[in-house]
Scaffold this motif. Structure first.
Motif, PDB file in Angstrom:
ATOM      1  N   GLY A  18      -0.156  -7.243  24.339  1.00  0.00           N
ATOM      2  CA  GLY A  18       0.411  -8.855  24.659  1.00  0.00           C
ATOM      3  C   GLY A  18       0.725  -9.137  26.208  1.00  0.00           C
ATOM      4  N   TYR A  19       0.166  -8.586  27.274  1.00  0.00           N
ATOM      5  CA  TYR A  19       0.354  -8.618  28.656  1.00  0.00           C
ATOM      6  C   TYR A  19      -0.616  -8.879  29.586  1.00  0.00           C
ATOM      7  CZ  TYR A  19       4.478  -6.133  26.632  1.00  0.00           C
ATOM      8  OH  TYR A  19       5.462  -5.917  25.800  1.00  0.00           O
ATOM      9  N   TYR A  52      11.000   0.057  28.895  1.00  0.00           N
ATOM     10  CA  TYR A  52      11.733  -1.554  29.206  1.00  0.00           C
ATOM     11  C   TYR A  52      12.629  -1.831  28.016  1.00  0.00           C
ATOM     12  CZ  TYR A  52       8.333  -2.026  33.032  1.00  0.00           C
ATOM     13  OH  TYR A  52       7.480  -1.828  34.238  1.00  0.00           O
ATOM     14  N   ALA A  53      13.744  -2.420  28.578  1.00  0.00           N
ATOM     15  CA  ALA A  53      14.544  -2.950  27.617  1.00  0.00           C
ATOM     16  C   ALA A  53      13.949  -4.356  27.255  1.00  0.00           C
ATOM     17  CB  ALA A  53      15.937  -3.219  28.297  1.00  0.00           C
ATOM     18  N   ASP A  54      13.450  -5.180  28.300  1.00  0.00           N
ATOM     19  CA  ASP A  54      12.920  -6.185  27.966  1.00  0.00           C
ATOM     20  C   ASP A  54      11.470  -6.264  28.746  1.00  0.00           C
ATOM     21  OD1 ASP A  54      15.279  -7.848  27.611  1.00  0.00           O
ATOM     22  OD2 ASP A  54      15.763  -7.533  29.407  1.00  0.00           O
ATOM     23  N   ASP A  55      10.509  -6.961  28.049  1.00  0.00           N
ATOM     24  CA  ASP A  55       9.075  -6.966  28.392  1.00  0.00           C
ATOM     25  C   ASP A  55       8.636  -7.038  29.719  1.00  0.00           C
ATOM     26  OD1 ASP A  55       8.514  -6.779  25.633  1.00  0.00           O
ATOM     27  OD2 ASP A  55       8.053  -8.724  25.409  1.00  0.00           O
ATOM     28  N   PRO A  56       7.871  -6.313  30.327  1.00  0.00           N
ATOM     29  CA  PRO A  56       7.441  -6.492  31.738  1.00  0.00           C
ATOM     30  C   PRO A  56       6.565  -7.641  31.736  1.00  0.00           C
ATOM     31  CG  PRO A  56       6.096  -5.027  30.506  1.00  0.00           C
ATOM     32  CD  PRO A  56       7.001  -5.133  29.630  1.00  0.00           C
ATOM     33  N   ASP A  57       6.267  -8.248  33.018  1.00  0.00           N
ATOM     34  CA  ASP A  57       5.563  -9.456  33.197  1.00  0.00           C
ATOM     35  C   ASP A  57       3.888  -9.090  33.173  1.00  0.00           C
ATOM     36  OD1 ASP A  57       7.606 -11.435  33.922  1.00  0.00           O
ATOM     37  OD2 ASP A  57       7.961 -10.002  35.448  1.00  0.00           O
ATOM     38  N   MET A  58       3.503  -7.955  33.328  1.00  0.00           N
ATOM     39  CA  MET A  58       2.180  -7.825  33.541  1.00  0.00           C
ATOM     40  C   MET A  58       2.020  -6.065  33.648  1.00  0.00           C
ATOM     41  SD  MET A  58       0.702  -9.260  37.332  1.00  0.00           S
ATOM     42  CE  MET A  58      -0.800  -9.041  36.442  1.00  0.00           C
ATOM     43  N   VAL A  59       0.557  -5.656  33.363  1.00  0.00           N
ATOM     44  CA  VAL A  59       0.247  -4.092  33.578  1.00  0.00           C
ATOM     45  C   VAL A  59      -0.895  -3.961  34.440  1.00  0.00           C
ATOM     46  CG1 VAL A  59      -0.652  -2.348  32.128  1.00  0.00           C
ATOM     47  CG2 VAL A  59       1.016  -3.809  31.072  1.00  0.00           C
TER      48      VAL A  59
END
Length: 255
Positions: A115-116, A78-85
């Protein structure tokens, strides 16, 4: 919504592929899963061998490692963080003591460690050791929850262990918040011999439910409800802190 999807049954398992296809309709999904069945590996990490990421399709990869390895490698895509796992859909329940061994739960927990918000999703057979087939019901349960996950209190600490009864969706009675039940001790190790006559062993099957009363995940699933158990990684037995302190003080006084 950007979702990192993994599992412990392997990238070819029907559960993760059904969920991947459904999520891709309305979300940006990157799927990273083990290249083989890793059930029961818990939170293990591969630290002594290199890991290889193999592209299977667009935004779909396999890894020669564990579910927790997959989450680490997946986040690096990911270039940016995902919203969730999201981890699953597991072929079989992860209830009670199962969460200590489950690679499905471990992948979700690793997402939370990093952190997700995280979901662990399992399809629970209603008979002991039975096969499961109603993956579409588990998919529907996930899609329903995702429509409301933004409103979950304290999303920064969210790990939900979700067990869906293996029933057609129209027979599922609803959603139920539960606590973890517990199982009887596992059956003894099974001794056998390989074709050359050397002794081999199989770990015995998990025990039947012991604490399966009302309010537990076991009870909810058997009653036809989707069980949702909020869990966390703090293994501290908080109620024992004071007693342990008194015991330690007595040890010191007796020395």
């Amino acid at each position: 919504m950007d979702i990192l999807l993994s599992n412990d049954d392997g990238f070819m398992a029907p559960g993760i592929n059904r969920l991947r296809e459904a999520l891709a309709v309305a979300a940006n999904v990157i799927t990273v899963a083990p290249d083989q069945d890793c059930s029961g590996v818990s939170n293990s990490l591969t630290l002594r061998n290199p890991l290889r990421l193999t592209r299977q399709a667009e935004n779909f990869y396999s890894v020669n490692g564990t579910p927790t390895d997959c989450v680490h490698l997946g986040l690096g895509l990911y270039a940016d963080d995902p919203d969730m796992v999201i981890s699953g859909i597991n072929a079989g329940a992860n209830m009670g003591d199962d969460v200590l061994y489950s690679g499905t739960v471990a992948a979700a927990m690793e997402g939370r460690f990093l952190g997700y918000p995280a979901l662990a999703v399992s399809l629970a057979a209603l008979g002991r050791g039975g096969a499961v087939s109603h993956y579409d019901s588990a998919v529907q349960a996930v899609l329903h929850l995702l429509g409301h996950v933004q409103n979950y209190p304290d999303r920064s600490s969210m790990i939900l262990n979700i067990n869906v009864p293996d029933l057609p969706w129209e027979q599922v009675r609803g959603f139920c918040v539960t606590r973890l039940g517990s199982r009887h001790r596992s059956e003894p190790v099974v001794r056998a011999q390989d074709p050359r006559g050397k002794e081999i062993f199989w770990i015995g099957p998990a025990g039947d439910a012991a604490d399966a009363g009302e309010g537990t995940d076991f009870h909810a699933v058997q009653a036809g409800y989707v069980s949702i158990t909020p869990i966390h990684a703090d293994l501290t037995r908080h109620r024992a802190l004071e007693d342990t302190a008194h015991w330690l003080e007595a040890c010191h006084d007796a020395a």
